[in-house]
Design an enzyme around this catalytic site. Structure first.
Site, PDB file in Angstrom:
ATOM      1  CD1 TRP A 126       0.262  -6.512  -2.666  1.00  0.00           C
ATOM      2  CD2 TRP A 126       0.032  -6.855  -0.462  1.00  0.00           C
ATOM      3  NE1 TRP A 126       0.647  -7.799  -2.385  1.00  0.00           N
ATOM      4  CE2 TRP A 126       0.516  -8.033  -1.057  1.00  0.00           C
ATOM      5  CE3 TRP A 126      -0.189  -6.838   0.912  1.00  0.00           C
ATOM      6  CZ2 TRP A 126       0.792  -9.183  -0.311  1.00  0.00           C
ATOM      7  CZ3 TRP A 126       0.083  -7.982   1.635  1.00  0.00           C
ATOM      8  CH2 TRP A 126       0.568  -9.139   1.026  1.00  0.00           C
TER       9      TRP A 126
ATOM     10  CE  LYS B  84      14.499 -11.605  -7.936  1.00  0.00           C
ATOM     11  NZ  LYS B  84      15.072 -11.377  -6.668  1.00  0.00           N
TER      12      LYS B  84
ATOM     13  CD  GLU C  67      10.699 -12.038  -6.956  1.00  0.00           C
ATOM     14  OE1 GLU C  67       9.978 -11.631  -6.036  1.00  0.00           O
ATOM     15  OE2 GLU C  67      11.920 -11.842  -6.971  1.00  0.00           O
TER      16      GLU C  67
ATOM     17  NE  ARG D 123       4.594   1.710   0.361  1.00  0.00           N
ATOM     18  CZ  ARG D 123       5.535   1.464   1.238  1.00  0.00           C
ATOM     19  NH1 ARG D 123       6.798   1.601   0.886  1.00  0.00           N
ATOM     20  NH2 ARG D 123       5.246   1.070   2.457  1.00  0.00           N
TER      21      ARG D 123
ATOM     22  CG  HIS E  46      19.621 -37.198  -0.384  1.00  0.00           C
ATOM     23  ND1 HIS E  46      19.959 -38.439   0.092  1.00  0.00           N
ATOM     24  CD2 HIS E  46      20.772 -36.491  -0.459  1.00  0.00           C
ATOM     25  CE1 HIS E  46      21.265 -38.481   0.323  1.00  0.00           C
ATOM     26  NE2 HIS E  46      21.777 -37.302  -0.003  1.00  0.00           N
TER      27      HIS E  46
ATOM     28  CE  LYS F 275      12.146  -3.047  -4.315  1.00  0.00           C
ATOM     29  NZ  LYS F 275      12.763  -4.275  -4.810  1.00  0.00           N
TER      30      LYS F 275
ATOM     31  CB  CYS G  96      -0.961   0.084   1.173  1.00  0.00           C
ATOM     32  SG  CYS G  96      -2.158  -1.254   1.202  1.00  0.00           S
TER      33      CYS G  96
ATOM     34  CG  ASN H 267       1.231   0.687   4.320  1.00  0.00           C
ATOM     35  OD1 ASN H 267       2.369   1.080   4.178  1.00  0.00           O
ATOM     36  ND2 ASN H 267       0.959  -0.591   4.287  1.00  0.00           N
ATOM     37  N   GLY H 268      -1.270  -1.039   6.362  1.00  0.00           N
ATOM     38  CA  GLY H 268      -1.062  -1.831   7.575  1.00  0.00           C
ATOM     39  C   GLY H 268      -2.254  -2.730   7.831  1.00  0.00           C
TER      40      GLY H 268
ATOM     41  CD  GLU I 285      17.611 -13.586  -5.452  1.00  0.00           C
ATOM     42  OE1 GLU I 285      16.961 -14.037  -4.504  1.00  0.00           O
ATOM     43  OE2 GLU I 285      17.327 -12.509  -6.010  1.00  0.00           O
TER      44      GLU I 285
HETATM   45  C1  F6R Z   1      12.232 -10.648  -4.054  1.00  0.00           C
HETATM   46  C2  F6R Z   1      12.117  -9.574  -3.105  1.00  0.00           C
HETATM   47  C3  F6R Z   1      11.631  -9.902  -1.746  1.00  0.00           C
HETATM   48  C4  F6R Z   1      12.370  -9.053  -0.691  1.00  0.00           C
HETATM   49  C5  F6R Z   1      11.774  -9.291   0.698  1.00  0.00           C
HETATM   50  C6  F6R Z   1      12.515  -8.534   1.772  1.00  0.00           C
HETATM   51  O1  F6R Z   1      12.732 -10.216  -5.281  1.00  0.00           O
HETATM   52  O2  F6R Z   1      12.399  -8.455  -3.411  1.00  0.00           O
HETATM   53  O3  F6R Z   1      11.762 -11.257  -1.476  1.00  0.00           O
HETATM   54  O4  F6R Z   1      13.719  -9.389  -0.714  1.00  0.00           O
HETATM   55  O5  F6R Z   1      10.427  -8.907   0.700  1.00  0.00           O
HETATM   56  O6  F6R Z   1      12.495  -7.161   1.536  1.00  0.00           O
HETATM   57  P1  F6R Z   1      13.536  -6.197   2.236  1.00  0.00           P
HETATM   58  O7  F6R Z   1      14.880  -6.535   1.706  1.00  0.00           O
HETATM   59  O8  F6R Z   1      13.077  -4.821   1.872  1.00  0.00           O
HETATM   60  O9  F6R Z   1      13.451  -6.467   3.701  1.00  0.00           O
END
Ligand code: F6R
Length: 613
Positions: free
Chosen positions: A74, A486, A489, A27, A505, A608, A2, A100-101, A482
């Site tokens: 969001w 990527k 997502e 956001r 395994h 984000k 949000c 937001n929250g 990772e």
């Molecule tokens: C994936 C991604 C998320 C963040 C996670 C933590 O591409 O961006 O998995 O890494 O939400 O966010 P931060 O680093 O802001 O605590």
């Protein structure tokens, strides 16, 4: 999670709010809305989906206002719909609120207010705030909000206005971020700095418990008990251009290509090749305490958690200090035994992730020295840490983290080197050697990123694959995780990351000609083992995308030219290899998602900054 914008001043509030929301769309993008007041009339406009839908609606039927608030959502409580879109209002349509929250006690409050006759029209937790403030309103919005806050449980960044109190916004923060942008006879509120950078560089950061009353001429900041607080504004030195796409099709691609710069800037002024030392004076008094550290606990979420896993390897390998890694969301719910001389390092791009913050606070409460690795100066975690190592990646807008990740690994590398020197477990000579090779990384990254164009073959194949497997070992096992994250997502392809040795395994059962297997195979301690794992895949008819160092002669021999692919990156010391190995995986995910027609910068269901637990 949000985004909120508020404006009071002499401009038309609508374009200011909409422009701000555009910068905050990372956001959340389930719905968007604005509420503005002009000549004592309150008007709202809300649309489901992305901000462009709201913009279309505003183009078709323009709104204007002298002050107002806006929101990009969001969804947590209530599905994405116009009805559930913010701003929400009270029964009389005089008070509006954006949030937001999560209001955790919204159900009992709603039941009570409904019994008093309040009419609820949404499924959201937020609507309860509008009705609660309405029930307490006696002609003074500030007073009503303050009393309402006393009844709210949960976390919130809230902004409210009352149509009969012209040019006034009231905002409160407990948890999610909120900043005040300071202008000349105009003021702004927003969840994050980029929303306001076209208007001001001067910001006040709200702390937990703060309530602020904003008019065009004044900003009254008070703590939760109503005492006026004096706080110096901070000047933001970023270039607003850093938050623009700069000719790239997507923020994510721009940010992938910014990594050499992000790494260079994160190293800048911190490494002395001549003296073979790392300088982290910005940690202040905490730096001295590092010497006593007997153990490091790393806490983080998502991609930052993968950086933490690389960090564990570096801390153990380079500094020879025991390190463990926790998900922020798990740490508090076990019984963490924080012994004496423990260091808790939270890794977070945003500095606002609720799970990471909660774990960090718990470790601090249990006596650990709290250190943050963070990309956002002034964010919550940096204010709670005993010392912060800032990553200088610059604003990261793409929802999928890329440049913040490599900058986090670099910050962890610096911490490991410094700890090694302070503890006497790393010789000056070895430190110099490692620093020399680390300093070469940005240049090597530039070279590796030149492969961008060649990713199309992989993308063509992968965009048609429902599943993928990523394998890595040692310091590159987190890179397999990772790479898979990527891919998941942004392309919505199911991808699993595994330590290659674990394949036998269980996951080996998945292997057939239709499952692409990405194998990370840099020269180093586990190279031969990775070669064997690749052979195990090939023996079962699997197809491989191998990532090797340039000049590799062995991997190609076990692959089939017409069925498999190889991407190579410049060779580097094994400890720093994650910084290069991750680049083809980011590009592969990006190009696959583009080919599959996905919304790369705003993948579905994600946001984000995740400021709820
Ligand atoms: C994936 C991604 C998320 C963040 C996670 C933590 O591409 O961006 O998995 O890494 O939400 O966010 P931060 O680093 O802001 O605590």
């Amino acid at each position: 999670m949000c985004g909120i914008v508020g404006y009071v001043g002499s401009r038309d509030a609508v374009p200011v709010i909409v422009e701000g929301l555009r910068q905050l769309e990372y956001r959340g993008y389930d719905s968007a809305g604005v509420a503005v007041v002009r000549d004592g009339t309150l008007q709202r406009r809300r649309s489901v989906g992305k901000l462009c839908n709201l913009e279309d609606s505003l183009r078709a039927e323009p709104l204007a206002g002298a002050f107002g608030i806006g929101h990009t959502r969001w969804a947590t409580h209530g599905r994405p719909s116009e009805e559930n879109a913010h701003p929400h209002q009270d029964c009389k349509g005089k008070i509006v609120v954006v949030h937001n929250g999560i209001i955790e006690n919204y159900l009992p409050l709603k039941t009570r207010l409904a019994a008093q006759g309040h009419k609820f029209v949404t499924q959201t937790d937020t609507e309860v705030v509008a009705h609660l403030v309405e029930s307490l309103y006696k002609g003074d919005l500030e007073d009503a909000v303050r009393r309402a806050l006393g009844e709210l449980e949960g976390i919130y960044a809230l902004v409210l206005l009352h149509k009969d109190e012209p040019q006034k916004l009231i905002a409160a923060r407990k948890g999610p971020p909120l900043v005040v942008g300071l202008g000349e006879k105009e003021h702004f509120l927003a969840s994050d700095i980029p929303a306001l950078l076209s208007y001001t560089r001067d910001f006040l950061f709200l702390d937990d418990g703060d309530v602020v009353v904003v008019t065009p001429d004044s900003v009254k900041l008070t703590d939760s008990s109503g005492r006026v607080v004096k706080r110096d504004p901070q000047r933001i030195t970023w270039d607003p251009i850093q938050a623009e796409k700069g000719g790239y099709r997507h923020f994510m691609l721009k940010e992938i290509h910014e990594q050499p710069r992000a790494v260079r800037d994160t190293l800048l002024g911190r490494i002395g090749i001549e003296d073979g030392e790392v300088h982290l004076e910005e940690l202040g008094a905490a730096e001295e305490e590092l010497k006593r550290a007997k153990r490091v606990m790393l806490v983080a979420c998502g991609t930052s958690w993968h950086a933490a896993l690389v960090g564990k390897y570096l801390l153990e390998q380079v500094a020879q200090v025991p390190a463990e890694v926790d998900y922020g969301s798990e740490f508090r719910y076990r019984n963490p035994l924080v012994g004496p001389a423990s260091l808790c390092v939270a890794i977070t791009q945003s500095g606002e992730t609720a799970d990471t913050l909660a774990a960090f606070r718990e470790a601090k409460r249990l006596g650990a020295l709290p250190i943050a690795i963070c990309n956002v100066q002034g964010s919550m975690i940096t204010r709670e840490a005993a010392g912060t190592l800032l990553t200088h990646a610059g604003p990261e807008i793409g929802v999928a983290s890329t440049k913040a990740f490599t900058a986090q690994i670099v910050a962890l590398a610096l911490l490991a080197l410094r700890l090694g020197r302070l503890r006497g477990t790393l010789t000056n000579e070895r430190c110099r050697e490692l620093l020399e090779s680390l300093a070469r990384v940005p240049h090597l990254m530039e070279n590796a990123l030149a492969m961008s164009g060649r990713m199309d073959d992989a993308a063509k194949w992968l965009s048609r694959s429902p599943n993928m497997l990523y394998l890595g070992r040692g310091v590159n096992y987190p890179i397999a995780l990772e790479g898979a994250l990527k891919m998941k997502e942004i392309s919505y392809i199911h991808a699993e990351g595994y330590p290659a040795g674990e394949m036998k395994h269980g996951p080996i059962a998945l292997i057939d000609e239709s499952l692409p297997v990405v194998a990370l195979c840099p020269r180093g301690r586990v190279y031969d083992k990775m070669l064997s794992n690749i052979q195990e895949v090939k023996a079962r008819g699997g197809r491989v995308i191998a990532i090797t160092f340039q000049g590799d002669t062995e991997v190609g021999k076990v692959l089939e030219a017409d069925r498999d692919l190889i991407f190579d990156v410049p060779a580097v010391a094994e400890v720093w290899s994650p910084l290069l190995m991750v680049l083809p995986l980011q590009l592969m995910a990006y190009h696959t998602a583009v080919r599959a027609g996905r919304d790369v910068d705003q993948p579905r269901n994600l946001a984000k900054s995740v400021t709820v637990e």
